[in-house]
Design a protein around this motif. Structure first.
Motif, PDB file in Angstrom:
ATOM      1  N   LEU A 153       0.690  -1.384   0.221  1.00 36.37           N
ATOM      2  CA  LEU A 153       0.387   0.217  -0.396  1.00 36.37           C
ATOM      3  C   LEU A 153       1.252   0.947   0.014  1.00 36.37           C
ATOM      4  CD1 LEU A 153      -3.050   1.373   0.221  1.00 36.37           C
ATOM      5  CD2 LEU A 153      -2.362   0.958   3.126  1.00 36.37           C
ATOM      6  N   TRP A 154       1.944   1.626   1.074  1.00 42.11           N
ATOM      7  CA  TRP A 154       2.485   2.342   1.206  1.00 42.11           C
ATOM      8  C   TRP A 154       3.517   2.450  -0.017  1.00 42.11           C
ATOM      9  CZ3 TRP A 154       2.417   6.870   2.858  1.00 42.11           C
ATOM     10  CH2 TRP A 154       3.750   7.295   3.317  1.00 42.11           C
ATOM     11  N   GLU A 155       4.433   1.144  -1.028  1.00 48.26           N
ATOM     12  CA  GLU A 155       5.073   1.792  -1.704  1.00 48.26           C
ATOM     13  C   GLU A 155       4.396   2.105  -3.293  1.00 48.26           C
ATOM     14  OE1 GLU A 155       6.590  -2.243  -2.009  1.00 48.26           O
ATOM     15  OE2 GLU A 155       8.523  -1.850  -0.629  1.00 48.26           O
ATOM     16  N   MET A 156       2.874   1.840  -2.890  1.00 53.24           N
ATOM     17  CA  MET A 156       2.286   2.204  -4.287  1.00 53.24           C
ATOM     18  C   MET A 156       2.291   4.035  -4.488  1.00 53.24           C
ATOM     19  SD  MET A 156      -1.784   2.234  -4.741  1.00 53.24           S
ATOM     20  CE  MET A 156      -2.136   1.899  -3.176  1.00 53.24           C
ATOM     21  N   LEU A 157       1.305   3.881  -3.081  1.00 52.58           N
ATOM     22  CA  LEU A 157       1.587   5.492  -3.347  1.00 52.58           C
ATOM     23  C   LEU A 157       2.928   6.460  -3.025  1.00 52.58           C
ATOM     24  CD1 LEU A 157      -0.381   5.758   0.558  1.00 52.58           C
ATOM     25  CD2 LEU A 157      -1.044   6.589  -1.841  1.00 52.58           C
ATOM     26  N   LEU A 158       3.751   5.269  -3.158  1.00 54.10           N
ATOM     27  CA  LEU A 158       4.995   6.542  -3.200  1.00 54.10           C
ATOM     28  C   LEU A 158       5.705   6.671  -4.915  1.00 54.10           C
ATOM     29  CD1 LEU A 158       7.405   4.723  -0.582  1.00 54.10           C
ATOM     30  CD2 LEU A 158       7.007   7.519  -0.907  1.00 54.10           C
ATOM     31  N   ALA A 159       4.841   5.846  -5.065  1.00 56.73           N
ATOM     32  CA  ALA A 159       5.087   5.771  -6.838  1.00 56.73           C
ATOM     33  C   ALA A 159       3.749   6.668  -7.064  1.00 56.73           C
ATOM     34  CB  ALA A 159       5.277   4.367  -7.578  1.00 56.73           C
ATOM     35  N   LEU A 160       3.305   6.832  -6.897  1.00 59.00           N
ATOM     36  CA  LEU A 160       1.844   7.447  -7.419  1.00 59.00           C
ATOM     37  C   LEU A 160       1.816   9.019  -8.181  1.00 59.00           C
ATOM     38  CD1 LEU A 160      -0.977   7.115  -7.677  1.00 59.00           C
ATOM     39  CD2 LEU A 160      -1.582   8.636  -5.530  1.00 59.00           C
ATOM     40  N   ASP A 161       1.760   8.744  -9.232  1.00 60.23           N
ATOM     41  CA  ASP A 161       1.665   9.947 -10.030  1.00 60.23           C
ATOM     42  C   ASP A 161       0.440  10.948  -9.802  1.00 60.23           C
ATOM     43  OD1 ASP A 161       1.550  12.488 -11.949  1.00 60.23           O
ATOM     44  OD2 ASP A 161       2.481  10.755 -13.927  1.00 60.23           O
ATOM     45  N   GLU A 165      -5.889  11.469 -11.171  1.00 62.14           N
ATOM     46  CA  GLU A 165      -7.277  12.549 -11.288  1.00 62.14           C
ATOM     47  C   GLU A 165      -7.510  11.415 -10.700  1.00 62.14           C
ATOM     48  OE1 GLU A 165      -8.395  15.767 -11.077  1.00 62.14           O
ATOM     49  OE2 GLU A 165      -7.062  16.526 -12.357  1.00 62.14           O
ATOM     50  N   LYS A 166      -8.725  11.767  -9.192  1.00 61.01           N
ATOM     51  CA  LYS A 166      -9.342  10.418  -8.412  1.00 61.01           C
ATOM     52  C   LYS A 166     -10.392  10.663  -9.013  1.00 61.01           C
ATOM     53  CE  LYS A 166      -8.642  13.204  -3.651  1.00 61.01           C
ATOM     54  NZ  LYS A 166      -9.069  13.766  -2.826  1.00 61.01           N
ATOM     55  N   ASP A 167     -10.971  11.004 -10.370  1.00 65.02           N
ATOM     56  CA  ASP A 167     -12.059   9.919 -10.811  1.00 65.02           C
ATOM     57  C   ASP A 167     -10.791   9.181 -11.704  1.00 65.02           C
ATOM     58  OD1 ASP A 167     -11.367  11.913 -12.024  1.00 65.02           O
ATOM     59  OD2 ASP A 167     -13.372  12.453 -12.008  1.00 65.02           O
ATOM     60  N   SER A 168      -9.967   9.144 -12.306  1.00 63.23           N
ATOM     61  CA  SER A 168      -9.706   8.678 -13.106  1.00 63.23           C
ATOM     62  C   SER A 168      -9.811   6.289 -12.824  1.00 63.23           C
ATOM     63  CB  SER A 168      -8.413   8.549 -13.493  1.00 63.23           C
ATOM     64  OG  SER A 168      -8.033   7.629 -14.337  1.00 63.23           O
ATOM     65  N   LEU A 169     -10.030   5.864 -13.776  1.00 67.53           N
ATOM     66  CA  LEU A 169      -9.690   4.773 -14.118  1.00 67.53           C
ATOM     67  C   LEU A 169      -8.274   4.303 -13.502  1.00 67.53           C
ATOM     68  CD1 LEU A 169     -11.624   3.279 -17.316  1.00 67.53           C
ATOM     69  CD2 LEU A 169     -12.636   3.683 -15.062  1.00 67.53           C
ATOM     70  N   PHE A 170      -7.569   5.407 -13.295  1.00 67.43           N
ATOM     71  CA  PHE A 170      -6.145   5.354 -12.941  1.00 67.43           C
ATOM     72  C   PHE A 170      -5.553   5.134 -11.213  1.00 67.43           C
ATOM     73  CE2 PHE A 170      -5.879   5.683 -17.898  1.00 67.43           C
ATOM     74  CZ  PHE A 170      -5.112   4.542 -17.737  1.00 67.43           C
ATOM     75  N   TYR A 171      -6.701   5.898 -10.579  1.00 65.52           N
ATOM     76  CA  TYR A 171      -6.404   5.825  -9.298  1.00 65.52           C
ATOM     77  C   TYR A 171      -6.323   4.600  -8.405  1.00 65.52           C
ATOM     78  CZ  TYR A 171      -6.486   9.767  -5.290  1.00 65.52           C
ATOM     79  OH  TYR A 171      -6.122   9.624  -4.286  1.00 65.52           O
ATOM     80  N   PRO A 172      -5.456   4.692  -7.811  1.00 71.20           N
ATOM     81  CA  PRO A 172      -5.521   3.036  -6.388  1.00 71.20           C
ATOM     82  C   PRO A 172      -6.890   2.801  -6.098  1.00 71.20           C
ATOM     83  CG  PRO A 172      -4.039   4.350  -5.789  1.00 71.20           C
ATOM     84  CD  PRO A 172      -4.755   5.436  -7.262  1.00 71.20           C
ATOM     85  N   ASN A 198       2.353  12.989   4.104  1.00 79.48           N
ATOM     86  CA  ASN A 198       0.835  12.290   3.827  1.00 79.48           C
ATOM     87  C   ASN A 198       0.727  11.943   2.384  1.00 79.48           C
ATOM     88  OD1 ASN A 198      -1.625  14.648   2.789  1.00 79.48           O
ATOM     89  ND2 ASN A 198      -2.003  12.759   3.198  1.00 79.48           N
ATOM     90  N   ILE A 199       0.683  11.371   1.964  1.00 78.25           N
ATOM     91  CA  ILE A 199       0.205  10.964   0.115  1.00 78.25           C
ATOM     92  C   ILE A 199      -1.015  10.439  -0.466  1.00 78.25           C
ATOM     93  CG2 ILE A 199       1.079   9.929  -1.900  1.00 78.25           C
ATOM     94  CD1 ILE A 199       3.639   9.117  -0.247  1.00 78.25           C
ATOM     95  N   ALA A 200      -1.689  11.745  -1.092  1.00 73.95           N
ATOM     96  CA  ALA A 200      -3.187  11.029  -1.026  1.00 73.95           C
ATOM     97  C   ALA A 200      -3.729  11.256  -0.268  1.00 73.95           C
ATOM     98  CB  ALA A 200      -3.224   9.778  -1.725  1.00 73.95           C
ATOM     99  N   ASN A 201      -5.179  10.901   0.539  1.00 73.03           N
ATOM    100  CA  ASN A 201      -5.805  10.431   2.152  1.00 73.03           C
ATOM    101  C   ASN A 201      -4.838   9.583   2.946  1.00 73.03           C
ATOM    102  OD1 ASN A 201      -6.187   8.265  -0.231  1.00 73.03           O
ATOM    103  ND2 ASN A 201      -8.537   8.435   1.673  1.00 73.03           N
ATOM    104  N   VAL A 202      -3.490   9.612   2.553  1.00 66.80           N
ATOM    105  CA  VAL A 202      -2.550   8.257   3.772  1.00 66.80           C
ATOM    106  C   VAL A 202      -1.529   9.186   3.732  1.00 66.80           C
ATOM    107  CG1 VAL A 202      -1.115   6.521   3.985  1.00 66.80           C
ATOM    108  CG2 VAL A 202      -3.277   6.258   2.183  1.00 66.80           C
TER     109      VAL A 202
END
Length: 243
Positions: A153-161, A165-172, A198-202
């Motif tokens: 979960l955290w590693e995904m967030l570190l790599a999050l572009d 956008e939050k409504d994108s199909l590519f948003y986790p 803090n990354i995104a809502n985490v």
């Protein structure tokens, strides 16, 4: 009502006391502890004793971490000494229980056995030690041990572009189920950051207390936080997990 998330403690009683004093707790405050109360510094049993005292005075939620699982297993069966645990703070935890009575150890075992793997508050904030992998949220997670072991979960967030956008199909999808998510487990000091990240809502509130960092208490409403002194400065004759 104020709510505080307190990151990994790892046997650092002196650091925990500093954070609690700085928070200046009041009646009605809630404290959510993110797990890993033991292993590292020399006062693990004393940390658990203080947490039990706090639970009598304040509204406390204690999440279970991976080190807490190992300690629980040992308290249940003294012959169950996980070799990885022993080398990563378990030895110090076992020594901290010298002088504790059989009844006190039973109370601590009950404490560990009753720890929830996650907590969701009334405003749909999720609190857990490590992470989860289910795209449908923690309730659908098939592998419960991931709640205290997962780092994906955290590693995904570190790599999050951040441009996604939050409504994108590519948003986790994992993180879309909750207003906010609070975790520990992976020290922010691994990334040369002494403060919560803090990354995104985490929000990651493990600020490296097991090693050369500090214990952190974060107000989840204001995002203001307090910290202890660095653990090596509080335990100058110890190495913690800096072995």
């Amino acid at each position: 009502m104020r709510t505080f998330a307190i990151g990994d403690i790892h046997g650092g009683l002196k650091a925990l006391i500093q954070v609690l004093n700085k928070l200046e707790l009041k009646d009605g405050d809630r404290i959510i502890f993110m797990g890993d109360y033991v292993d590292g510094w020399s006062e693990s049993a004393q940390v658990v004793a203080l947490l039990l005292e706090l639970s009598q005075k304040f509204d406390c939620v204690f999440i279970k971490g991976n080190h807490d699982v190992w300690c629980q297993n040992w308290l249940k069966d003294a012959n169950d000494v996980n070799p990885i645990w022993f080398l990563h703070g378990g030895k110090e935890t076992m020594e901290s229980y010298e002088g504790f009575s059989v009844e006190e150890k039973k109370q601590h075992l009950t404490f560990f056995e009753n720890l929830p793997l996650y907590h969701i508050d009334t405003e749909n904030r999720l609190f857990l030690h490590a992470g989860f992998t289910s795209l449908h949220g923690v309730e659908k997670e098939q592998f419960k041990e991931l709640f205290y072991l997962d780092r994906s979960l955290w590693e995904m967030l570190l790599a999050l572009d951040s441009r996604i956008e939050k409504d994108s199909l590519f948003y986790p999808k994992r993180i879309q189920h909750y207003k906010e998510i609070y975790i520990g487990h992976t020290p922010t000091t691994n990334y040369n950051e002494p403060n919560p990240i803090n990354i995104a809502n985490v929000w990651n509130v493990d600020t490296g207390a097991a090693f050369r960092g500090k214990v952190t208490g974060l107000n989840i409403y204001t995002k203001e936080f307090v910290q202890s002194d660095s653990l090596p400065s509080l335990y100058p004759n110890e190495t913690g997990r800096n072995k």
